[in-house]
Structures are given as structure tokens and as C-alpha cells.
Scaffold this motif. Structure first.
Motif, short mmCIF file in Angstrom:
data_model
loop_
_atom_site.label_atom_id
_atom_site.label_comp_id
_atom_site.label_asym_id
_atom_site.label_seq_id
_atom_site.Cartn_x
_atom_site.Cartn_y
_atom_site.Cartn_z
N LEU A 1 74.53 -54.61 79.76
CA LEU A 1 73.93 -55.82 79.99
C LEU A 1 72.73 -56.09 81.08
CD1 LEU A 1 77.10 -57.90 79.12
CD2 LEU A 1 75.31 -57.58 77.82
N LEU A 2 71.69 -56.22 80.80
CA LEU A 2 70.69 -56.47 82.04
C LEU A 2 71.04 -57.59 82.97
CD1 LEU A 2 67.33 -55.19 80.28
CD2 LEU A 2 68.81 -53.77 81.59
N GLY A 3 71.48 -58.61 82.34
CA GLY A 3 71.64 -59.81 83.07
C GLY A 3 70.49 -60.75 83.53
N LEU A 4 70.55 -61.40 84.66
CA LEU A 4 69.44 -62.45 84.84
C LEU A 4 68.42 -61.66 85.96
CD1 LEU A 4 71.51 -65.58 85.22
CD2 LEU A 4 70.17 -64.72 83.27
N SER A 5 68.88 -60.96 86.89
CA SER A 5 68.34 -60.23 87.86
C SER A 5 68.61 -58.93 88.30
CB SER A 5 68.12 -61.52 89.04
OG SER A 5 67.13 -60.87 89.99
N ILE B 1 69.39 -61.95 95.03
CA ILE B 1 69.53 -63.17 93.91
C ILE B 1 70.66 -62.96 93.01
CG2 ILE B 1 68.47 -63.87 91.75
CD1 ILE B 1 65.87 -63.22 92.94
N GLN B 2 71.34 -61.90 92.76
CA GLN B 2 72.60 -61.74 92.29
C GLN B 2 73.88 -62.36 92.90
OE1 GLN B 2 73.28 -57.62 91.28
NE2 GLN B 2 71.84 -57.58 89.78
N ALA B 3 73.81 -62.22 94.25
CA ALA B 3 74.81 -62.84 95.09
C ALA B 3 74.77 -64.59 95.02
CB ALA B 3 74.66 -62.43 96.56
N LEU B 4 73.50 -64.86 95.05
CA LEU B 4 73.40 -66.25 95.00
C LEU B 4 73.80 -66.97 93.60
CD1 LEU B 4 69.79 -66.87 96.59
CD2 LEU B 4 72.01 -67.42 97.59
N LEU B 5 73.37 -66.28 92.56
CA LEU B 5 73.80 -66.59 91.28
C LEU B 5 75.35 -66.32 91.06
CD1 LEU B 5 71.17 -64.89 89.01
CD2 LEU B 5 71.32 -67.20 89.46
N PHE B 6 75.87 -65.49 91.57
CA PHE B 6 77.33 -65.42 91.64
C PHE B 6 78.22 -66.65 92.11
CE2 PHE B 6 81.42 -64.33 93.54
CZ PHE B 6 82.33 -63.72 92.35
N VAL B 7 77.48 -67.00 93.26
CA VAL B 7 78.25 -68.37 93.84
C VAL B 7 77.97 -69.36 93.08
CG1 VAL B 7 78.32 -69.67 96.07
CG2 VAL B 7 77.98 -67.08 96.38
#
Length: 289
Positions: free
Chosen positions: A14-18, A23-29
Motif C-alpha cells: 500500500l503506497l499510502g498518502l505520502s 509528513i507520515q509522522a504528522l499524519l499518524f498523530v
């Protein structure tokens, strides 16, 4: 014949969003907070509805089913999304992917059924207020709720059986953050025409069928409200259905944008997040606003 005999690969990526770690850390939070709020908010609504005898009405009966469904809907994709945001290898097994597809169908089809049932409840309350208690009795409410869940599982089973017979070879990258049936078609070397036909027919019949029932109910509701002489009477009648209408528009608008706009591989992928993540948090709030 088992699924293992139909696939030479054991997992998808799954490529995901970024791909940016920051950005992944921000999206996780962000998504973790939304998910916790979704589960907590819907669970509290379920408990309050059950505990308060004044809320033992048809509207809150359907709303409690919607709250439980939204918790399930969010739990289908968000935990895996959170896991992949923290991991280097963003994989999901083929069986896990098909399971996700199945429960997404259950959630989506059940929700449109519940929204149609709630529209009929508002129709009975506004158009036939004197007969409301007799029309929306306990037996009918339970029947509509069971019918909505039955529709969800029927649509899911109807689509998952052809999908289990698809062969997957070579390319195994899904350009999204979750598994959905249309995203599996390009990865299959099998003939997907039958699966696509089932998907199209079930989506049109389920989506357009429930949408027609909602439109029919609100056409009569609108006609009844226009015949009310006093402004305060019109406002009170409209207020009883405005929150549900908001939930309907939110769901169908986000679903339309999700399935009919080319969101893959672009920032517009966030529209898909609004459909499957944010709407589960907003729906109960708009329904009781």
C-alpha cells in the motif's frame, strides 16, 4: 478452491498518502487522534442512548446502529493505515486485503440502508405525526435495522466471492492507503468482467435504490413543510430532519468524490480520507446537532 491456489503473491504494498517521513509522522498523530475521537464519541453516544430512557425513540435507535457501524467502518482501514505510517514496509496480505474489501462493502451498504431507514422515520414523523407511534413501532424499527445489515452482508458476499477467484501475478502495488475492489482489478491477470459487472450492478442498485427512497421521503417532507402555515411550525418541522439530511449529504457527497474523482497519486487522495476516516467522526455529530 482456496485463495492460495489463485495467487502467486502473498501480499500487496500500500503506497499510502505520502513517502515523506515527516509528513507520515504528522499524519499518524492526526489520524490517531481522529480515530480515538471517533471510537470514543460513538461509544459514548451508544451508552447514553442505552442509559437514557428518553432517547429510546426510533430516531435514536437507528442512530445507535449508525454509531456502531461508524466505529466498525473506521476500524476497517484506520488501524492498518496507522501501522503503515510507522513502518518501512507498507504491506498487507492478500487475504487481509480481501477481508478489508469485504468489511468495507458491509459498512458502506449497511450505512446507506440505515440512512434510508432514518429518512423514512423522518417522513413518518413529519407527514403523519398522529400515526407516528403506530407506524414506527418496535417491530418495524428492528426489521429496518436488520434489513440494513442484511443488505450490507448480501452486497459484500455478492462481491467478495468473484474477487476470491482472481489471479494476481507480477505487479502487487496498490496506489492507495487501503484495499478496495476497483484498485485490485488492474493487478489481476484474470478476466475481471464478471466481478466488475457484479460491482457495478450492486453499487447502482444499492446506492441508487436507497438514494431514491431518501429522495422520495424528503420530497413528501418538503411538500408537507410548505403546507404548514406558521413560520415557527415550518422551522420546527425542518429542524427535525435537517441533521439527518446533513448526514445524508455528507455521506453521498464524499462517496461521489471518492469513487468518481481521480484521486490516486495526488493530494486529492485526502478526499478518500474524508470519506472513510473523517465521516465516521462527523456523522453522529451531525445527526444529533
Amino acid at each position: 478452491m482456496t485463495l492460495d491456489n489463485h495467487s502467486t503473491i502473498s501480499e500487496f504494498i500500500l503506497l499510502g498518502l505520502s513517502a515523506d517521513p515527516h509528513i507520515q509522522a504528522l499524519l499518524f498523530v492526526l489520524f490517531l487522534q481522529i480515530y480515538l475521537l471517533t471510537v470514543t464519541g460513538n461509544l459514548m453516544l451508544l451508552l447514553v442512548t442505552r442509559a437514557d430512557s428518553h432517547l429510546h425513540t426510533p430516531m435514536y435507535f437507528f442512530l445507535s446502529h449508525l454509531s456502531f457501524l461508524d466505529m466498525c467502518f473506521s476500524s476497517v482501514t484506520v488501524p492498518k493505515l496507522l501501522e503503515n505510517l510507522l513502518s518501512q514496509k507498507k504491506n498487507i496480505s492478500v487475504k487481509g486485503c480481501l477481508a478489508q474489501v469485504f468489511f468495507l462493502f458491509v459498512s458502506a451498504a449497511t450505512e446507506v440502508g440505515l440512512l434510508a431507514a432514518m429518512a423514512y422515520d423522518r417522513f413518518a414523523a413529519i407527514c403523519h405525526p398522529l400515526l407516528y407511534g403506530q407506524v414506527m413501532n418496535s417491530l418495524l424499527c428492528k426489521g429496518l435495522a436488520c434489513g440494513s445489515w442484511g443488505l450490507g452482508f448480501f452486497v459484500a458476499l455478492l462481491n467478495i466471492f468473484p474477487a476470491m477467484n482472481l489471479d494476481f501475478f507480477g505487479d502487487y502495488i496498490i496506489p492507495h492507503y487501503s484495499c478496495e475492489l476497483p484498485s485490485l482489478f488492474p493487478l489481476s491477470c484474470s478476466d475481471v468482467s464478471s466481478s466488475f459487472t457484479v460491482l457495478l450492478c450492486s453499487s447502482l442498485l444499492g446506492g441508487l435504490g436507497t438514494c431514491f427512497l431518501i429522495f422520495y421521503s424528503y420530497a413528501h417532507i418538503g411538500s408537507t413543510i410548505l403546507r404548514i402555515v406558521s413560520f415557527s411550525g415550518r422551522r420546527k418541522a425542518f429542524s427535525t430532519c435537517s441533521s439527518h439530511l446533513t448526514a445524508v449529504l455528507l455521506y453521498y457527497d464524499s462517496a461521489f468524490l471518492h469513487y468518481f474523482m481521480p484521486t490516486s497519486g495526488s493530494p486529492l487522495e485526502l478526499i478518500s480520507v474524508q470519506y472513510s476516516v473523517v465521516s465516521s467522526l462527523v456523522n453522529p455529530l451531525s445527526s444529533i446537532a
